[in-house]
Motif scaffolding. Structure first.
Motif, PDB file in Angstrom:
ATOM      1  N   ILE A   1       0.846  -1.203   0.000  1.00 33.97           N
ATOM      2  CA  ILE A   1       0.000   0.000   0.000  1.00 33.97           C
ATOM      3  C   ILE A   1       0.879   1.249   0.000  1.00 33.97           C
ATOM      4  N   GLN A   2       1.964   1.202   0.750  1.00 34.63           N
ATOM      5  CA  GLN A   2       2.882   2.352   0.804  1.00 34.63           C
ATOM      6  C   GLN A   2       3.601   2.566  -0.534  1.00 34.63           C
ATOM      7  N   GLY A   3       3.604   1.520  -1.357  1.00 31.42           N
ATOM      8  CA  GLY A   3       4.290   1.635  -2.651  1.00 31.42           C
ATOM      9  C   GLY A   3       5.768   1.330  -2.565  1.00 31.42           C
ATOM     10  N   VAL A   4       6.219   0.734  -1.459  1.00 33.14           N
ATOM     11  CA  VAL A   4       7.651   0.481  -1.298  1.00 33.14           C
ATOM     12  C   VAL A   4       8.007  -0.995  -1.484  1.00 33.14           C
ATOM     13  N   TYR A   5       7.013  -1.815  -1.815  1.00 34.17           N
ATOM     14  CA  TYR A   5       7.313  -3.239  -2.028  1.00 34.17           C
ATOM     15  C   TYR A   5       7.620  -3.429  -3.511  1.00 34.17           C
ATOM     16  N   PRO A   6       8.651  -4.210  -3.827  1.00 35.65           N
ATOM     17  CA  PRO A   6       9.103  -4.232  -5.229  1.00 35.65           C
ATOM     18  C   PRO A   6       8.092  -4.840  -6.201  1.00 35.65           C
ATOM     19  N   VAL A   7       7.277  -5.776  -5.761  1.00 39.39           N
ATOM     20  CA  VAL A   7       6.236  -6.295  -6.644  1.00 39.39           C
ATOM     21  C   VAL A   7       4.900  -5.948  -6.015  1.00 39.39           C
ATOM     22  N   ARG A   8       4.086  -5.170  -6.715  1.00 46.25           N
ATOM     23  CA  ARG A   8       2.840  -4.671  -6.135  1.00 46.25           C
ATOM     24  C   ARG A   8       1.882  -4.306  -7.254  1.00 46.25           C
ATOM     25  N   PRO A   9       0.602  -4.394  -6.980  1.00 45.98           N
ATOM     26  CA  PRO A   9      -0.361  -3.936  -7.985  1.00 45.98           C
ATOM     27  C   PRO A   9      -0.357  -2.413  -8.020  1.00 45.98           C
ATOM     28  N   GLU A  10      -0.631  -1.861  -9.175  1.00 44.85           N
ATOM     29  CA  GLU A  10      -0.776  -0.413  -9.240  1.00 44.85           C
ATOM     30  C   GLU A  10      -2.163  -0.032  -8.730  1.00 44.85           C
ATOM     31  N   PRO A  11      -2.276   0.996  -7.909  1.00 45.02           N
ATOM     32  CA  PRO A  11      -3.593   1.403  -7.437  1.00 45.02           C
ATOM     33  C   PRO A  11      -4.423   1.972  -8.592  1.00 45.02           C
ATOM     34  N   PRO A  12      -5.731   1.951  -8.527  1.00 44.62           N
ATOM     35  CA  PRO A  12      -6.504   1.440  -7.392  1.00 44.62           C
ATOM     36  C   PRO A  12      -6.447  -0.077  -7.318  1.00 44.62           C
ATOM     37  N   ALA A  13      -6.372  -0.600  -6.105  1.00 39.40           N
ATOM     38  CA  ALA A  13      -6.275  -2.044  -5.915  1.00 39.40           C
ATOM     39  C   ALA A  13      -6.908  -2.417  -4.582  1.00 39.40           C
ATOM     40  N   VAL A  14      -7.304  -3.668  -4.494  1.00 34.74           N
ATOM     41  CA  VAL A  14      -7.790  -4.203  -3.221  1.00 34.74           C
ATOM     42  C   VAL A  14      -6.574  -4.651  -2.421  1.00 34.74           C
ATOM     43  N   GLY A  15      -6.579  -4.399  -1.111  1.00 35.03           N
ATOM     44  CA  GLY A  15      -5.464  -4.809  -0.264  1.00 35.03           C
ATOM     45  C   GLY A  15      -5.461  -6.304   0.006  1.00 35.03           C
TER      46      GLY A  15
ATOM     47  N   VAL B   1      25.602  -4.201   3.325  1.00 34.54           N
ATOM     48  CA  VAL B   1      24.587  -4.606   2.350  1.00 34.54           C
ATOM     49  C   VAL B   1      23.205  -4.314   2.915  1.00 34.54           C
ATOM     50  N   SER B   2      22.334  -3.740   2.099  1.00 33.12           N
ATOM     51  CA  SER B   2      20.976  -3.466   2.560  1.00 33.12           C
ATOM     52  C   SER B   2      20.163  -4.750   2.588  1.00 33.12           C
ATOM     53  N   THR B   3      19.160  -4.748   3.453  1.00 27.27           N
ATOM     54  CA  THR B   3      18.238  -5.883   3.521  1.00 27.27           C
ATOM     55  C   THR B   3      17.580  -6.134   2.171  1.00 27.27           C
ATOM     56  N   SER B   4      17.165  -5.065   1.493  1.00 26.46           N
ATOM     57  CA  SER B   4      16.429  -5.267   0.237  1.00 26.46           C
ATOM     58  C   SER B   4      17.328  -5.860  -0.839  1.00 26.46           C
ATOM     59  N   ALA B   5      18.642  -5.585  -0.779  1.00 30.62           N
ATOM     60  CA  ALA B   5      19.546  -6.208  -1.756  1.00 30.62           C
ATOM     61  C   ALA B   5      19.573  -7.721  -1.564  1.00 30.62           C
ATOM     62  N   PHE B   6      19.512  -8.158  -0.317  1.00 30.25           N
ATOM     63  CA  PHE B   6      19.466  -9.600  -0.065  1.00 30.25           C
ATOM     64  C   PHE B   6      18.127 -10.200  -0.510  1.00 30.25           C
ATOM     65  N   ILE B   7      17.038  -9.546  -0.110  1.00 28.13           N
ATOM     66  CA  ILE B   7      15.720 -10.167  -0.318  1.00 28.13           C
ATOM     67  C   ILE B   7      15.239  -9.956  -1.754  1.00 28.13           C
ATOM     68  N   PHE B   8      15.185  -8.705  -2.179  1.00 26.34           N
ATOM     69  CA  PHE B   8      14.513  -8.424  -3.448  1.00 26.34           C
ATOM     70  C   PHE B   8      15.457  -8.501  -4.636  1.00 26.34           C
ATOM     71  N   LYS B   9      16.746  -8.187  -4.406  1.00 24.21           N
ATOM     72  CA  LYS B   9      17.716  -8.343  -5.493  1.00 24.21           C
ATOM     73  C   LYS B   9      18.335  -9.742  -5.424  1.00 24.21           C
ATOM     74  N   GLU B  10      18.050 -10.465  -4.366  1.00 26.45           N
ATOM     75  CA  GLU B  10      18.490 -11.867  -4.207  1.00 26.45           C
ATOM     76  C   GLU B  10      19.996 -12.032  -4.355  1.00 26.45           C
ATOM     77  N   LEU B  11      20.752 -11.079  -3.836  1.00 25.53           N
ATOM     78  CA  LEU B  11      22.209 -11.184  -3.918  1.00 25.53           C
ATOM     79  C   LEU B  11      22.728 -12.230  -2.932  1.00 25.53           C
ATOM     80  N   SER B  12      23.788 -12.893  -3.328  1.00 34.01           N
ATOM     81  CA  SER B  12      24.509 -13.788  -2.419  1.00 34.01           C
ATOM     82  C   SER B  12      25.914 -13.239  -2.232  1.00 34.01           C
TER      83      SER B  12
END
Lengths: 373, 373
Positions: free
Chosen positions: A89-103, B295-306
């Motif tokens: 919802i905050q828009g900071v997750y790398p894979v997310r639906p574009e709003p408008p969207a259901v949570g 290393v940032s957390t997101s680089a590990f999780i979302f960029k899947e770096l090892s």
């Protein structure tokens, strides 16, 4: 109306342009004229733009939609508010639906009706979207039968609703990252009171794997330790208790852990690394402190540590859907046998705003919030 | 007289108690009386305690020793001063002989004489200790034939002397860490002017692997870039040239690298991470800046770096001695064909102190120092 973000995006359960509901209604009436089965109208928590969840989410009414021949119409029973839902919802997750969207992203529902070609599901079955899909915070969802996985009705609905995002992460991290022996090996984790942390303790215990747990210094720390030990924790240390020259002197008879889990970052991640044995692996799956992980060169070279991440959403996108469903069945079996439990609070859908405030941490430390529709 | 530190410790070439040279001489005379073959007396660089190498090292005379039936007596030709040699003398390297000890770890020599049971070596052969062993900074070494590996005499002695510690590290990191396609894949490295860095460029180039190189900002940077490009570098950037929003915009037609090498740490390691593609791996093999890797957390999780480390001494201790020798032969073959070269300076043994000062960085940036006996 459905859209795909990229190869990693699971199918959207619901995501449409709410700016044009009138037109949507008109089209729906036309559709209904040619359709024998239409879902009941639905109530949904939507957000029309990214932002703070308590500012941008709202409850809306959504008209019924056609149930096509391969569709299953599900009356949702329960769905959690996970941190990743908030990040989307905050828009900071790398894979997310574009709003408008259901949570929402996971949850459990009861089959309300099925399309004419559907034989694998019957009204009354409990189903979860598996892999999880965007848009579980609504009362009725109509989606292709392939989206749904039938689950054991013999568990409390809040467990069926929450079995994927956190427990499956715990199970996969324990089984997929490093080959541990059943008896005698050890793991270490921080954030041990998190839902994943609680699951890790119990799943490790059930395999005879020792587990060392790190928690924040906090009021009531003794009760927290007791609670984790009741779940099967071998050792529980606060971060300040680990301000010693050699944390391994605290291991007693437990072997040095080969595997560590980090969902905090910063100093807490460094403590996990200090416990690891030569050649050990630390898996990062969260970053609650918002601080990075810092590692010395010598830890990489001479201690031969490996660091990696784990992201369930990515694991599930790599042709592992069926394997994931089998693991979910195993996990729900453990719940059924009383071997897997974690703290949750069921909150009525009508009190969604209260549940959201609790999930956002505005009301202090609270159990996982699960919406009951 | 020989000692083993732990399972990872290669056999010591020479390590004895110099506090009792008189007694040593006496015993030697007794030994000689029963021996038909004794090595010539040797000159060696030893250190009697850990400390700064220019303070604790000294030249000593060592009497000849008996050449037993399975021994090979080698007249050393050349041996380098590597950073790890310096760290061993300083006492900060994790695996090291206890002083008093002879310095050095790799080198090349000519067979001077062999024991009665030795058939695989003849006087005049060139040999290297393989895996490397402590104590190569001396003029004559007597050790069991299993220690020695015969090498091609068709290469300059300084290459035979230095082929293991740096070039083999480069080759193993390229071949053992991540499966790269021969054509089109890319790697990124910092510390590109180091000996390993120079080898990585040439070995990558010979396999059709693109290589992106990061160097320190320094005077004469254009000449350095030209020199690395002559070796086969696709791109060379200084750290300050990478202070841009998105380093990947600088890649041109080169694909995002799957593999990165870090021998610096700090910001330079972060630059390597920024270049890596989704799911990429960074291997740390040095830490010249003495700063950790962050290393940032997101680089590990979302960029899947090892992230992991590489330590040649450990690799060679795991039943890979024969494989290592075959790879060394390949590397010397490339040297022979003119496809692998790196900057070195041969310094006479009599000027050891000058070579050491250069290796310690007291005389500015200098090529790798190789002692010529």
């Amino acid at each position: 109306m459905l859209r795909s973000l990229n190869h990693k995006t699971p199918p959207l359960l619901f995501n449409f342009n709410f700016n044009n509901l009138t037109s949507f209604h008109s089209r729906l009436k036309i559709t209904q004229a040619f359709s024998s089965a239409v879902s009941p109208p639905s109530k949904a928590i939507i957000y029309e733009s990214h932002g703070q969840p308590d500012a941008v989410t709202k409850l809306v009414d959504i008209p019924g939609v056609k149930v096509k021949e391969n569709d299953v119409c599900v009356k949702m029973l329960a769905a959690p508010i996970n941190p990743s839902d908030i990040n989307r919802i905050q828009g900071v997750y790398p894979v997310r639906p574009e709003p408008p969207a259901v949570g929402g992203y996971e949850g459990v529902g009861e089959v309300h009706s099925v399309g004419t070609a559907v034989t694998a599901f019957s009204p009354g079955d409990w189903v979860i979207p598996s892999p999880p899909s965007f848009g579980t915070w609504q009362t009725y969802i109509v989606k292709d039968q392939n989206v749904w996985h039938k689950v054991n009705k013999g568990v409390p609905m809040e467990y069926a609703a929450t079995i994927t995002v956190n427990p499956l992460t715990a199970l996969l991290m324990l089984e997929d990252c490093v080959t541990l022996n059943s008896a005698g090996d050890a793991i270490v984790q921080n954030g041990a009171t998190s839902m994943v942390g609680q699951c890790v303790i119990q799943l490790a215990k059930s395999r005879g794997i020792h587990n060392i747990n790190i928690i924040r210094d906090r009021p009531g720390v003794d009760e927290v330790k007791e609670r984790l030990k009741d779940l099967g924790a071998d050792e529980v240390f606060t971060e300040s208790e680990l301000e010693v020259k050699n944390v391994k002197s605290l291991l007693g008879g437990i072997p040095e852990p080969a595997l560590g889990f980090n969902c905090v970052g910063g100093n807490s991640a460094s403590l996990v690394l200090k416990f690891l044995r030569q050649g050990g692996t630390m898996v990062t799956y969260g970053g609650m402190s918002k601080k990075p992980v810092t590692v010395s060169t010598s830890a990489f070279i001479f201690k031969e540590l490996s660091l990696r991440g784990f992201w369930l959403q990515n694991w599930l996108s790599t042709d592992k859907a069926q394997e994931g469903r089998e693991m979910i069945d195993r996990l729900l079996g453990l719940v059924h046998e009383g071997k897997l439990k974690y703290k949750m609070e069921l909150t009525p859908f009508t009190d969604f705003n209260t549940a959201l405030d609790k999930a956002l941490g505005k009301l202090g430390s609270q159990p996982k919030q699960v919406i009951k529709f």
